[in-house]
Structure formats: C-alpha cells, structure tokens
Design an enzyme around this catalytic site. Sequence first.
Site, PDB file in Angstrom:
ATOM      1  N   GLY A 111      -3.121  27.018  22.367  1.00 53.27           N
ATOM      2  CA  GLY A 111      -3.748  27.320  23.662  1.00 53.27           C
ATOM      3  C   GLY A 111      -4.568  26.145  24.134  1.00 53.27           C
ATOM      4  O   GLY A 111      -4.836  25.206  23.377  1.00 53.27           O
ATOM      5  N   ASP A 146     -14.870  20.624  20.354  1.00 54.37           N
ATOM      6  CA  ASP A 146     -15.917  20.678  21.381  1.00 54.37           C
ATOM      7  C   ASP A 146     -15.345  20.772  22.792  1.00 54.37           C
ATOM      8  O   ASP A 146     -16.093  20.878  23.762  1.00 54.37           O
ATOM      9  CB  ASP A 146     -16.849  19.472  21.262  1.00 54.37           C
ATOM     10  N   GLY A 147     -14.016  20.697  22.911  1.00 51.66           N
ATOM     11  CA  GLY A 147     -13.408  20.829  24.233  1.00 51.66           C
ATOM     12  C   GLY A 147     -13.641  19.637  25.138  1.00 51.66           C
ATOM     13  O   GLY A 147     -13.274  19.652  26.311  1.00 51.66           O
ATOM     14  N   ARG A 204       5.040  25.571  28.420  1.00 48.01           N
ATOM     15  CA  ARG A 204       5.628  24.779  27.336  1.00 48.01           C
ATOM     16  C   ARG A 204       6.670  25.601  26.582  1.00 48.01           C
ATOM     17  O   ARG A 204       6.680  26.829  26.692  1.00 48.01           O
ATOM     18  CB  ARG A 204       4.501  24.392  26.356  1.00 48.01           C
ATOM     19  N   ASP A 273       4.623  22.437  21.538  1.00 48.45           N
ATOM     20  CA  ASP A 273       3.587  22.726  22.546  1.00 48.45           C
ATOM     21  C   ASP A 273       3.405  21.549  23.497  1.00 48.45           C
ATOM     22  O   ASP A 273       2.645  21.647  24.464  1.00 48.45           O
ATOM     23  CB  ASP A 273       2.254  23.079  21.871  1.00 48.45           C
ATOM     24  N   ASP A 283       1.344  15.092  27.478  1.00 49.68           N
ATOM     25  CA  ASP A 283       0.559  14.728  26.298  1.00 49.68           C
ATOM     26  C   ASP A 283       0.717  13.251  25.957  1.00 49.68           C
ATOM     27  O   ASP A 283       1.627  12.857  25.234  1.00 49.68           O
ATOM     28  CB  ASP A 283       0.875  15.608  25.080  1.00 49.68           C
TER      29      ASP A 283
HETATM   30  P1  AMP Z   1      -2.990  17.986  21.243  1.00 51.49           P
HETATM   31  O1  AMP Z   1      -2.391  17.436  19.985  1.00 51.49           O
HETATM   32  O2  AMP Z   1      -3.908  17.049  21.936  1.00 51.49           O
HETATM   33  O3  AMP Z   1      -1.946  18.515  22.148  1.00 51.49           O
HETATM   34  O4  AMP Z   1      -3.920  19.215  20.795  1.00 51.49           O
HETATM   35  C1  AMP Z   1      -3.464  20.225  19.914  1.00 51.49           C
HETATM   36  C2  AMP Z   1      -4.400  21.412  19.950  1.00 51.49           C
HETATM   37  O5  AMP Z   1      -5.743  21.047  19.615  1.00 51.49           O
HETATM   38  C3  AMP Z   1      -4.473  22.085  21.305  1.00 51.49           C
HETATM   39  O6  AMP Z   1      -4.556  23.477  21.092  1.00 51.49           O
HETATM   40  C4  AMP Z   1      -5.755  21.543  21.880  1.00 51.49           C
HETATM   41  O7  AMP Z   1      -6.250  22.408  22.835  1.00 51.49           O
HETATM   42  C5  AMP Z   1      -6.638  21.422  20.652  1.00 51.49           C
HETATM   43  N1  AMP Z   1      -7.665  20.388  20.816  1.00 51.49           N
HETATM   44  C6  AMP Z   1      -7.474  19.069  20.804  1.00 51.49           C
HETATM   45  N2  AMP Z   1      -8.627  18.396  21.014  1.00 51.49           N
HETATM   46  C7  AMP Z   1      -9.595  19.316  21.170  1.00 51.49           C
HETATM   47  C8  AMP Z   1     -11.015  19.275  21.425  1.00 51.49           C
HETATM   48  N3  AMP Z   1     -11.669  18.143  21.600  1.00 51.49           N
HETATM   49  N4  AMP Z   1     -11.677  20.437  21.503  1.00 51.49           N
HETATM   50  C9  AMP Z   1     -11.027  21.598  21.352  1.00 51.49           C
HETATM   51  N5  AMP Z   1      -9.721  21.721  21.127  1.00 51.49           N
HETATM   52  C10 AMP Z   1      -8.982  20.598  21.022  1.00 51.49           C
HETATM   53 MG    MG Z   2      -0.810  18.768  23.466  1.00 55.48          MG
END
Ligand code: AMP
Ligand code: MG
Length: 515
Positions: A111, A146-147, A204, A273, A283
């Site tokens: 998510g 931390d989002g 996705r 995803d 991404d």
């Molecule tokens: P990604 O590999 O960047 O597509 O991220 C994979 C998963 O990790 C996704 O569910 C993202 O929402 C979560 N995610 C990545 N970075 C963060 C962050 N800084 N804070 C919270 N969730 C993250």
């Molecule tokens: Mg991603």
Amino acid sequence: MFYAAPPDHRERTRYYSQYRDIRRMGKIVFDNHYARLPERFYSPQEPVPVPEPGAVRLNLPLAEDLGIDIEWLACEAGTAMLAGNYLPEGAEPIATAYAGHQFGGFNPQLGDGRAVLLGEIQARNGRRYDLQLKGSGPTPYSRGGDGRSPLGPVLREYILCEAMHRLDVPTTRALAAVTTGERVVREDVLPGAVLTRVASSHIRIGTFQYFAARKDTEALHLLTEHVIARHYPELDDRENRIAALLDAVVARQAQLIAKWQTLGFIHGVMNTDNMLISGETIDYGPCAFMDEFNPEQVYSSIDHGGRYAYRNQPGIAHWNLSCLANSLIPILHNDREQAIALAQSALDGFPDLFLEANAQGTARKLGLRTIDPSDVPLVDDLWQLMAEQRLDFTLTFRRLADLADETNRSGTVAELFEFPDVLQPWLDRWRERVAQESTSAADRQAAMYDANPVFIPRNHLVEAAIAAATNTGDFGVFHQLVDLLESPTPYASELRYFATPPRPDEIVRQTFCGT
Ligand code: AMP
Ligand code: MG
C-alpha cells in the site's frame, strides 16, 4: 509564512482558510473515481503538513496540459498544495492498498506508505490523471516508515521520469518537486522533499494481487471494470472483457519493456507492485541508464542475485504478468479450466509481442525498416561486440547514426566516441545492409538521430545534481540537467560534458532506493 497545520480538524480548517481567495482563483477540477470504490480499496488519508514548503521546480508545461492554472500553482497556495499543506476543494486524499511480489516473495499487504492520492483531474486531452504527493507523511500502510522522502530521491525521480517522457517512453510524470523545511533521518540526516507525481493511474499488478490474495472476487470485478473504463475503453464491447483486458495489458508491457531495452534502461526493482496496469514506467528508486553495455548489468544495491539485471527484464515482465493472470483466474471464466486456458493463452502471447516490439525498436536504431530473419546475425553480433568491448551503449548507436551519412560532418559525436578497429568488419556489413534500404542516407540519418538520443540521464550527472542540491543547496545543476534532457537528440559540441561517459572515478556502481 507557512506553519505545520495543527492536527485538530477545526484548527486545520481555519488554517486552510488563509488560502481561500487564492483557492477560488486557482481551482483544480477534480473528478475522483477511485475514491468511489469501496473503502477496502484504500484508506482516507490527508497529507501531513510540513514546516516550510519551498518550490524547487514546477513543471509548468505539464500543469498546462492538465488544465491547472499555472499562475496559481506558482504562488504560495500552489506550493502549499504541492507540499501537502493545503487541500484544494474537491481533493479526496487517499492512500491506496496493494500487495506485491518483492524480489519473488509475496507480500499480501503493501500500500501507499509514503504517498497520498489527492484525486483525479481531467486533462485537456480529455483523459483523467492521478495527482499524487509522494513523501507526504505516514499512512496506515507505512509499516513503521516515516512516510517522508529525502530530497535526493525526489530530484532523481524528477530527472529520470521527465527524461523518459522526452525519450518517448510511457511513464509517470513529475509535476513538481518541493522542499519541506524538515529533516529526514536515514543513514544521514537529509533535507526532506515531496514529489508530485502524475500518472494515468496508480493501479498496479499488485492491486489485483491484493484482492486475489483475499479471495475478494467482488473487488476483482469492480477493479477490472474500473480499469477498463479508465484505460481500455475500447474493450468495453468485447465478449470476454476480462480476457481482453489481460491481453491488452500483456501487449502494453511488451511495448514498454522493449522501449527500456532499446535505451539501456534498467528499472532495478521490477516488483509486481511497481508494474502499472496502464503500461507506464513507475518507481524510479534504484533505476539507471547503462553507460558501458553489459547485459548482466545491475545497479540496485539490494539486487544481490541480479534478478532485475538488464537482460532479465523481459523475462521478469513475463513473470509479473503471470501474477496478474493468476489473480484474474477467479473472474476470467465460470469454468476454472477455461479460465486457466485463457490466462495461459494471454501469457503465451508475451514473448512474440516483446520480440516484435524489440525488433522494431532495434530496426529504428540501426536505420532499417525492419529486421528480417537474415538480419538477426548482424544484430546479435553488434550486441556481442558491444559487450566484449564494453562500448558505451548510448554513444555506440549515436555514432552509428553519424555514419549513416558520412557527407554530413556537423553535430557528430566523433570527439567523444570512435568505433574500435575490431568493429570495422561489422560496420562494413552494416553499411552493406543499409545500402539495400530505399531511404536516402540523409533521411536515414535523421531517423537514426531521432531513435538514438545523445543525452540520457547518466548516473554520474544525476548524482552530481543531487549532491549539489543536498550538500550546498545549489539547485542550478539539477535545473540545467532537467532543461538539457528536454531535448535528448540534437547534439552540439558545447554540450559535450553531458554526453561524455563518466571518468573511471566518476562511475556510479550502485544505486539505492533511498526512501
Ligand atoms: P518502494 O520499494 O519504494 O516501492 O516501497 C515499497 C514499500 O515500502 C511501499 O509499500 C512503500 O509505501 C513503503 N515505503 C517506502 N519508503 C517508505 C517510507 N519512507 N515511509 C513509509 N513507507 C515507505
Ligand atoms: Mg514502489
């Protein structure tokens, strides 16, 4: 002055009201459809305001295409919206739910962990686009993160996705990059930023997997109908719409991966995803364009087994599509055997669709109308020589375009790249082959220049832009690079720095998700 909005709802309404006048002027017309789906598709989630929004770059041509008032976007209220500090009327911010195979292992619960979909807007071309803030704070899917996002990955995505767009690759876009005035803690303490991402949608393969894993057939039906309406309306009257949708997604992915291969682009994290149903690239974490050609090339620091190496990309896309097909089996047909047969037949189409798209792209790069079966050794030998000689991917093809019309000596990259002697026999074979084409040398060269960019976002240039911005607050290098990549094909000697492969000490060997 902008302050972090207080969390209390009433307080927040008062806080937003300071933008009221400007809000009326710069209205964005939202037309949200995903938020109309049942609540198990997403979580309502407002972006978390930041202390001090600062616009780094606004993509005004894109804003215009989207029908956004650019004067409004460029004013304080616009920046506030892009930072998540102000919600325009009609926005219905949500974090979407999805699952995904990450490096082959299934995670049923991912998510948007650091992104919020503000809503969908109708662009001038009549299509709808998602407006998403990335780095906008935690959501129910953050899994302890931390989002937030450091500035580096935001600038990287801006540079890369806009370059891809100019290179004619379907991709999500960057509407803006803004700084937050906040520090984010990773291995280092880094300045924070938010990217505004524009996508045909954020649905996705993993979105389908999310509901399939829950055996939620109703949701699969709703999602499928939503996707057909949004992305594949031409399939509306097909007898088996879901089988037709699967075929169409397979075809778009085949086209997309062929584009990547002909540019030497390595996505780096082809998890399910990160594969959009719309067929756009998404991404830009650890992705990279190759300098020297190496089919085994991997940049991502977390890709230990080379799963997502350049040469594996078509096979991985096929594998990812099999995950989509699997998710659709419960709704493809009432009879399970027939559903499986439909899924298999769609998947079996991928290799030929990819090979055909790849051959077309390669033909354009080589100045040929088509690649005939008798041309295969010529093409294969070039790849092999490039790999053996570690030739620069981009300059090899660009120099070949120079040679398509040797009477034209302007704008050549001879000062940067010359074929080594071992390639002379191959070049003679190529000259002989193109001589059989009906086009003139001048036309052929023009078409080859078009198909073979001279400027790509080379890793060392991207890293230099990020380092200057992060370490010294100098965004000039970033802007210069983004500007330059708007015109990737015409070459002029003054710009040679940007077309030059890295010196040994400049070579970037690893990239990081850096989120
Ligand atoms: P990604 O590999 O960047 O597509 O991220 C994979 C998963 O990790 C996704 O569910 C993202 O929402 C979560 N995610 C990545 N970075 C963060 C962050 N800084 N804070 C919270 N969730 C993250
Ligand atoms: Mg991603």
